[in-house]
Scaffold this motif. Structure first.
Motif, mmCIF file in Angstrom:
data_model
loop_
_atom_site.group_PDB
_atom_site.id
_atom_site.type_symbol
_atom_site.label_atom_id
_atom_site.label_comp_id
_atom_site.label_asym_id
_atom_site.label_seq_id
_atom_site.Cartn_x
_atom_site.Cartn_y
_atom_site.Cartn_z
ATOM 1 N N GLU A 12 0.813 -1.223 0.000
ATOM 2 C CA GLU A 12 0.000 0.000 0.000
ATOM 3 C C GLU A 12 0.849 1.277 0.000
ATOM 4 O OE1 GLU A 12 -3.145 0.011 -0.375
ATOM 5 O OE2 GLU A 12 -4.060 -1.737 0.522
ATOM 6 N N THR A 32 0.753 4.018 -1.768
ATOM 7 C CA THR A 32 0.128 5.307 -2.084
ATOM 8 C C THR A 32 -0.887 5.748 -1.039
ATOM 9 O OG1 THR A 32 -1.724 4.394 -3.374
ATOM 10 C CG2 THR A 32 0.368 4.749 -4.536
ATOM 11 N N LYS A 33 -1.071 4.976 -0.018
ATOM 12 C CA LYS A 33 -2.120 5.269 0.970
ATOM 13 C C LYS A 33 -1.873 6.628 1.627
ATOM 14 C CE LYS A 33 -4.508 3.083 4.880
ATOM 15 N NZ LYS A 33 -4.523 1.893 5.755
ATOM 16 N N GLU A 72 -1.817 -3.076 -3.548
ATOM 17 C CA GLU A 72 -2.288 -1.707 -3.763
ATOM 18 C C GLU A 72 -3.810 -1.659 -3.869
ATOM 19 O OE1 GLU A 72 -2.641 1.790 -3.623
ATOM 20 O OE2 GLU A 72 -0.493 1.389 -3.826
ATOM 21 N N ASN A 119 -5.244 1.438 -4.751
ATOM 22 C CA ASN A 119 -5.470 2.447 -5.780
ATOM 23 C C ASN A 119 -5.370 1.764 -7.143
ATOM 24 O OD1 ASN A 119 -5.207 4.493 -7.716
ATOM 25 N ND2 ASN A 119 -4.119 5.857 -6.319
ATOM 26 N N GLU A 143 -6.085 2.749 -10.189
ATOM 27 C CA GLU A 143 -5.485 3.525 -11.268
ATOM 28 C C GLU A 143 -3.965 3.429 -11.200
ATOM 29 O OE1 GLU A 143 -7.051 5.055 -13.805
ATOM 30 O OE2 GLU A 143 -8.819 4.045 -12.991
#
Length: 234
Positions: free
Chosen positions: A159, A161-162, A189, A191, A193
């Protein structure tokens, strides 16, 4: 060529079975993305690979070697790094000191350090700052930098980009693309995108089981499958 394979892996935490008969093959090179809803078993899978939680029954093979029963430190010495969701950095130490701790001999390879400066310029700028004073994105950069300060064959990243701002997420994606040219990344992940922009291969975990595995391109093209497995329409 297969780099990592999980076979019939079951992981129990206390009296609860979290993973059920997980079998997965991660090829060498590029980014392999592990998707799934919250609580599906993604983090448990990474921790089981690293020996933090012991799968039983089942096996974890890395470059043809059975690493299921190895201690975490021994697994790391084989060339596997782990970037946990909580980043795992030492807030009271400087950026430099955090990276020194991740080196094998307590000193930097200059070429690798210059590469980190190029991927994450903020780390050079805040080289002598204590890690607690960094922003969330800078802390994530430091966590990834620690994983690549030594040569690695595989990096498990949970994770990344959290809670990060979109600009930092974009910068992280560019860094991961370059890192994956020489080091395989197994990425957990939420996200989608971000995940689909990086992943070559993918799998979805649902309720502790592999619900789907294949190419990211095929998964992206199948909107109905995305909605069924990840509830993306919601």
């Amino acid at each position: 060529m297969t780099l990592l394979s999980l076979t019939n892996m079951q992981t129990n935490i206390g009296e609860y079975a979290v993973l059920h008969d997980i079998s997965l093959t991660v090829p060498e090179g590029g980014v392999f993305v592990l998707l799934g809803r919250n609580g599906a078993g993604k983090t448990t899978t990474l921790r089981s690979i690293m020996g933090m939680w012991r799968p039983s029954p089942g096996s974890v093979m890395f470059r043809g070697q059975d690493i299921t029963a190895l201690h975490t430190a021994d697994i790391a010495r084989l060339g596997i790094a782990f970037v946990p969701e909580n980043m795992g950095i030492f807030g009271g130490l400087t950026v430099e000191e955090n990276l020194v701790l991740a080196t094998a001999k307590g000193k930097f390879d200059r070429d690798r350090l210059n590469r980190i400066y190029r991927l994450f310029p903020a780390l050079e700028k805040f080289w002598t700052k204590q890690a607690w004073s960094l922003s969330g994105g800078q802390k994530q950069m430091l966590s990834v930098a620690r994983a690549i300060i030594e040569p690695r064959d595989l990096i498990l990243i949970d994770e990344p980009t959290k809670g990060l701002a979109p600009a930092i997420v974009d910068a992280m994606a560019e860094a991961f693309r370059e890192i994956s040219d020489t080091t395989t990344i197994l990425l957990v992940e939420q996200n989608f995108e971000f995940a689909k922009s990086l992943g070559r291969d993918m799998a979805v975990i649902d309720d502790g089981r592999i619900a789907h595995a294949g190419s990211m391109a095929d998964f992206v093209a199948d909107r109905a499958l995305q909605d069924r497995l990840l509830s993306l329409s919601v």
